[in-house]
Design an enzyme around this catalytic site. Structure first.
Site: not given
Length: 154
Positions: A91, A129
């Site tokens: 990311r 998450s």
């Protein structure tokens, strides 16, 4: 020769960002094994059995995807599963710094393994998450971030 990649992670939970990496990985590999690693230092938020079932359901119509769980070194699991590649999503630069070190160690354990990094699709980059767990823990609906519906008990 079949090109198999292991996509390892704790997947607590498995997000749309993870799903995107798997689907894009299938353009490169014949099989992507989603490997849910057990981390003895972390207590799971979502039970392993539940997450395994939800991921399997999310990919039930997709050929070339398999889900396993494991409690071993990722590189050893890759070797045992016949995977010559580890698939990872990045990311940001923080992810790269972390993943780069791990990839070097994996090569020391299993010399033939190559780590393949895919840059996260921009619209999915903010999803993690841990953020999803925090939202869920405090009663927020997280369905838009997941490729499956969570059971109402969660």
């Amino acid at each position: 020769m079949q090109r198999t990649a292991l996509f390892p992670g704790s997947f607590d939970p498995f997000t749309k960002g993870h799903e995107d990496i798997v689907l894009r990985g299938l353009r490169l590999f014949d099989e992507v094994i989603i490997g849910i690693g057990r981390n003895t230092r972390k207590e799971r938020y979502f039970p392993l059995e539940l997450m395994t079932q939800l991921i399997e359901d999310a990919f039930r119509d997709q050929t070339g995807v398999r889900v396993i769980s494991y409690d071993d070194l990722t590189a050893k699991v890759a070797r045992n599963e016949g995977a010559r590649f580890l698939l990872r999503g990045l990311r940001n630069t923080t992810d790269f710094e972390y993943e780069n070190g791990i990839s070097q160690v994996n090569r020391a354990v299993y010399e033939e393994v190559e780590t393949v990094f895919l840059i996260t699709s921009p619209h999915l980059a903010p999803i993690s998450s841990s953020i999803i767990r925090d939202l869920h823990r405090y009663g927020q609906n997280v369905d838009e971030f997941l490729p499956y519906p969570l059971p109402s008990a969660y």
